[in-house]
Scaffold this active site. Structure first.
Site, PDB file in Angstrom:
ATOM      1  N   LYS A 212       0.978  -1.258   0.061  1.00 19.03           N
ATOM      2  CA  LYS A 212       0.167  -0.006   0.215  1.00 19.03           C
ATOM      3  C   LYS A 212       0.801   1.193   0.275  1.00 19.03           C
ATOM      4  CE  LYS A 212      -3.821  -1.931   2.690  1.00 19.03           C
ATOM      5  NZ  LYS A 212      -4.853  -1.715   1.777  1.00 19.03           N
ATOM      6  N   ARG A 286      -9.882 -12.016   1.989  1.00 13.09           N
ATOM      7  CA  ARG A 286     -10.917 -13.066   1.688  1.00 13.09           C
ATOM      8  C   ARG A 286      -9.765 -14.441   1.573  1.00 13.09           C
ATOM      9  NH1 ARG A 286     -10.912 -10.120  -4.175  1.00 13.09           N
ATOM     10  NH2 ARG A 286     -10.527  -8.592  -2.524  1.00 13.09           N
TER      11      ARG A 286
END
Length: 435
Positions: A212, A286
């Site tokens: 990020k 996920r």
């Protein structure tokens, strides 16, 4: 009125306009050293206006709000609590009404305060095992005779084939773990599990090798917000008299970069045989939730709810005002929508169909965890839910996925202080209570 750093101040709710002149029709009215929230009888979005008024009142420097008078009901007091509470003042509110109502609101406020404070903790304070320990301690204290826990950590995850949590967390010096917490009020092992809760517990998310930006990483202490919400939901349900057996699974890891970290192109083989190519290490939520969903499915519970700060796509679509809801079961969706209306927690259903499983294809595995485009490409939130649907039983019957787009605010707004919100706790507590 001098309000800066003041002690408890009484706040009334009135349909009568107390002010004249420049203050007329203002929602927050200060007259003769008294504060009133003015809400006309025909006001639109009344709870939203009360929450905004509470935010203004807190910013006056008031340390404690005492709600008084006959104008308040349960919903309006809770709306005020959400607006007034903030870091350092998560429980600085006195409610009014009969004893039962005050107790109910106090219980709710204390759970939200715990969950929000947990989410607001720094990554150094809250590493994966600490998240599991604090959750265990909090819920066990509520019902010590009815709670049992099991913690699987580090290499034991690999040994038991919880490969999602293991791979995401193996790059950190802080070991990943899967917490299983069993609330069983009957104390009978043969009692059917009525519901399972699964929470994403990424205590810090660097993005891994799909790193990020600094700005994107700054608030990633909140990436365990799903774990905090489902844990809070179970705690609230217990405080409200939960009589059903419920299991909680927290999928806890730090997503870090190191020589041991998982990499783009790696293939993870899950316990159910599904293979997943890593297309984006920043789509780690996920990956870990898949393990929790399989563990939940193995219980045979007719209701499985997972919650996660999962996708930026959900935040972009909702503006951070709603939780995004995904399911393949319209009957269960209807129950969730009813619960959300009762608890006044905004919820918006997003598209999800069985064919969303195929939206993240891979040449080398059954699926990829995302696409290589920024944010996973178009339909990112639905595609993430499609990935998760591979790991739930019965073709998704009884499964709900909450993408918690409204779980955390990086800065204050007209309705919320900066930090965690706790939104979703009451809705999920209602769903698992079987009422």
């Amino acid at each position: 009125m001098t309000t800066t750093h003041s002690a408890s101040v009484s706040i009334t709710l009135s349909e009568n306009n107390l002010s004249t002149g420049w203050q007329q029709d203002k929602t927050v009215q200060i007259v003769d050293d008294k504060i009133a929230v003015y809400l006309p009888k025909d006001a639109s979005y009344p709870l939203r206006k009360i929450q905004a008024a509470a935010r203004k009142i807190e910013k006056l420097g008031i340390s404690h709000a005492s709600l008084t008078g006959e104008g308040w009901n349960e919903a309006s007091q809770w709306a005020f609590a959400l607006g007034f509470s903030c870091v350092g003042k998560l429980e600085n509110i006195s409610f009014c009404g009969d004893v039962a109502l005050v107790e109910k609101l106090n219980n709710k406020l204390s759970v939200y305060a715990w969950s929000r404070d947990l989410t607001n903790q720094t990554p150094a304070e809250l590493y994966p095992l600490k998240l599991a320990e604090l959750t265990t301690d909090y819920i066990t204290e509520l019902a010590p005779e009815h709670v049992n826990t099991r913690l699987i950590q580090g290499d034991a995850l690999k040994a038991e084939q919880w490969m999602g949590i293991y791979n995401v967390g193996k790059g950190s010096v802080n070991e990943p773990c899967l917490l299983e917490l069993d609330f069983n009020p009957s104390n009978d092992e043969s009692t059917q599990v009525a519901a399972c809760l699964v929470g994403k517990g990424i205590t810090f998310d660097s993005g891994g090798y799909s790193i990020k930006t600094s700005a994107g990483m700054f608030d990633m202490k909140c990436d365990m917000g799903g774990a905090a919400v489902v844990a809070g939901a179970l705690a609230l349900a217990i405080k409200q008299g939960l009589t059903q057996r419920v299991k909680l699974y927290l999928c806890c890891a730090e997503n870090m970069i190191s020589n041991d970290a998982y990499k783009l192109g790696d293939i993870i083989t899950y316990k159910n045989g599904v293979t997943c190519e890593v297309a984006n290490t920043d789509a780690e939520g996920r990956i870990v939730l898949a393990d929790g969903l399989m563990a939940a499915g193995a219980t045979g519970a007719p209701l499985i709810i997972d919650a996660a700060t999962l996708t930026g796509a959900a935040v972009m679509a909702t503006g951070g005002d709603y939780s995004a809801l995904f399911s393949l079961d319209n009957n269960t969706v209807a129950k969730a929508q009813t619960a959300a209306q009762v608890t006044a927690e905004p919820l918006w259903q997003f598209p999800l169909e069985p064919w969303h499983q195929d939206k993240c294809s891979s040449v080398f595995a059954d699926t990829a965890n995302s696409r290589t485009q920024k944010g996973g490409g178009a339909g990112g939130a639905s595609n993430a839910a499609g990935f998760l649907s591979r790991f739930v039983p019965n073709d998704g019957a009884g499964w709900l996925h909450f993408d918690l787009a409204a779980a955390y605010n990086a800065s204050e707004s007209s309705l919320w202080a900066a930090g965690a919100t706790g939104l979703g706790i009451a809705t999920i507590a209602d769903l698992i209570s079987g009422e």
